[in-house]
Design an enzyme around this catalytic site. Structure first.
Site, PDB file in Angstrom:
ATOM      1  N   GLU A  55       0.814  -1.215   0.000  1.00  7.71           N
ATOM      2  CA  GLU A  55       0.000   0.000   0.000  1.00  7.71           C
ATOM      3  C   GLU A  55       0.852   1.273   0.000  1.00  7.71           C
ATOM      4  OE1 GLU A  55      -0.036  -2.690   1.999  1.00  7.71           O
ATOM      5  OE2 GLU A  55      -1.044  -2.238   3.880  1.00  7.71           O
ATOM      6  N   CYS A  87      -0.772  -2.148   7.905  1.00  4.05           N
ATOM      7  CA  CYS A  87      -0.016  -2.057   9.158  1.00  4.05           C
ATOM      8  C   CYS A  87      -0.071  -0.616   9.684  1.00  4.05           C
ATOM      9  CB  CYS A  87       1.431  -2.503   8.940  1.00  4.05           C
ATOM     10  SG  CYS A  87       2.437  -1.335   8.005  1.00  4.05           S
TER      11      CYS A  87
END
Length: 131
Positions: A55, A87
């Site tokens: 990402e 995360c």
């Protein structure tokens, strides 16, 4: 683009993942308001702290090509049994540009769940926090 198509674009990025240590490929697809999609995959490194998530790869590609304030949806696809949520580092980086971003977290069987980034990072710290 439908949510399912965006998730499929994220899964397609597994083929480019470099994950020799975790053996856990992750793909991401970031959709902008104009229909542009920026994809990314995770890239690991022997110095583990130097690895980058899928990402954040997509985020950096979008920013480097002038897309900073028009993100609508991010799909993240892993191969595991659990949904692949971003995360903490990714949540913080995404929050900088799109606190209300829709996040689609997919697991290996192709099913996915949805949440707003602001739900995943409540009380997030962003540019407005510096004002």
């Amino acid at each position: 683009m439908t949510d399912q198509e965006l998730v499929e674009r994220a899964f397609a990025m597994h083929q480019f993942s470099y994950a020799p240590y975790s053996r856990f490929p992750v793909g991401a697809a970031l959709l902008c308001e104009d229909g542009t999609v920026f994809t990314g995959c995770n890239v690991e490194n022997a110095a583990f702290g130097s690895a980058i998530c899928a990402e954040r790869t997509a985020l950096l590609k979008a920013v480097s090509e002038g897309h900073r304030d028009d993100w609508t949806t991010l799909a993240i696809a892993g191969r595991g049994q659990d949904y692949c949520w971003p995360c903490g580092s990714c949540r913080q980086m995404l929050y900088e540009f799109a606190p209300d971003l829709r996040v689609l977290a997919a697991r290996g069987d192709g099913t996915f769940q949805e949440a707003l980034l602001s739900e995943l990072l409540p009380c997030g710290f962003g540019p407005k926090s510096l004002a």
